[in-house]
Write a protein that holds these residues in place. Structure first.
Motif, PDB file in Angstrom:
ATOM      1  N   ARG A  75      26.417   3.522 -30.498  1.00 62.54           N
ATOM      2  CA  ARG A  75      26.279   3.750 -31.942  1.00 62.54           C
ATOM      3  C   ARG A  75      24.822   4.015 -32.313  1.00 62.54           C
ATOM      4  O   ARG A  75      24.514   4.895 -33.125  1.00 62.54           O
ATOM      5  CB  ARG A  75      26.836   2.575 -32.729  1.00 62.54           C
ATOM      6  N   GLU A  76      23.934   3.234 -31.697  1.00 64.26           N
ATOM      7  CA  GLU A  76      22.507   3.434 -31.962  1.00 64.26           C
ATOM      8  C   GLU A  76      22.061   4.815 -31.483  1.00 64.26           C
ATOM      9  O   GLU A  76      21.310   5.509 -32.160  1.00 64.26           O
ATOM     10  CB  GLU A  76      21.693   2.334 -31.273  1.00 64.26           C
ATOM     11  N   ARG A  81      20.449  10.473 -32.663  1.00 60.81           N
ATOM     12  CA  ARG A  81      20.661  11.909 -32.536  1.00 60.81           C
ATOM     13  C   ARG A  81      20.958  12.571 -33.860  1.00 60.81           C
ATOM     14  O   ARG A  81      20.556  13.705 -34.112  1.00 60.81           O
ATOM     15  CB  ARG A  81      21.833  12.192 -31.597  1.00 60.81           C
ATOM     16  N   ALA A  82      21.643  11.866 -34.750  1.00 62.55           N
ATOM     17  CA  ALA A  82      21.984  12.421 -36.041  1.00 62.55           C
ATOM     18  C   ALA A  82      20.797  12.347 -37.018  1.00 62.55           C
ATOM     19  O   ALA A  82      20.823  12.921 -38.088  1.00 62.55           O
ATOM     20  CB  ALA A  82      23.179  11.716 -36.636  1.00 62.55           C
ATOM     21  N   GLY A  83      19.800  11.598 -36.628  1.00 61.39           N
ATOM     22  CA  GLY A  83      18.622  11.465 -37.493  1.00 61.39           C
ATOM     23  C   GLY A  83      18.839  10.421 -38.575  1.00 61.39           C
ATOM     24  O   GLY A  83      18.068  10.348 -39.528  1.00 61.39           O
ATOM     25  N   VAL A  84      19.843   9.644 -38.456  1.00 60.38           N
ATOM     26  CA  VAL A  84      20.108   8.588 -39.445  1.00 60.38           C
ATOM     27  C   VAL A  84      19.528   7.301 -38.894  1.00 60.38           C
ATOM     28  O   VAL A  84      19.823   6.858 -37.815  1.00 60.38           O
ATOM     29  CB  VAL A  84      21.637   8.405 -39.667  1.00 60.38           C
TER      30      VAL A  84
END
Length: 85
Positions: A75-76, A81-84
């Protein structure tokens, strides 16, 4: 005279061996009676089952903890990768 001595020795050893074998067979027969045999078998099985259950329980707990840890890592990684953040 020698033959008589050897004959006597053979008779004594034969009788002693026969008596010993009879007692041994009787004691094994008593030990293998169904009522005594069942008690012996079940006492060992219960202990092994408890040990196996504890081992399986520990393995399941360890597996679940590892799965939670790995899921958190994934999840991390997805957030990174999503920038969140």
């Amino acid at each position: 005279m020698r033959r008589a001595a050897w004959l006597a020795t053979g008779v004594v050893l034969g009788a002693g061996g026969g008596f010993w074998a009879k007692r041994k067979i009787e004691s094994i027969g008593k030990r293998l009676q169904p009522s005594k045999l069942a008690g012996t078998v079940t006492s060992g099985v219960e202990e092994r089952v408890r040990s196996l259950a504890a081992t399986v329980s520990d393995a399941v707990d360890s597996g679940r903890a590892d799965a939670r840890r790995r899921e958190a890592e994934l999840r991390e990684e997805m957030r990174t990768r999503a920038g969140v953040r």
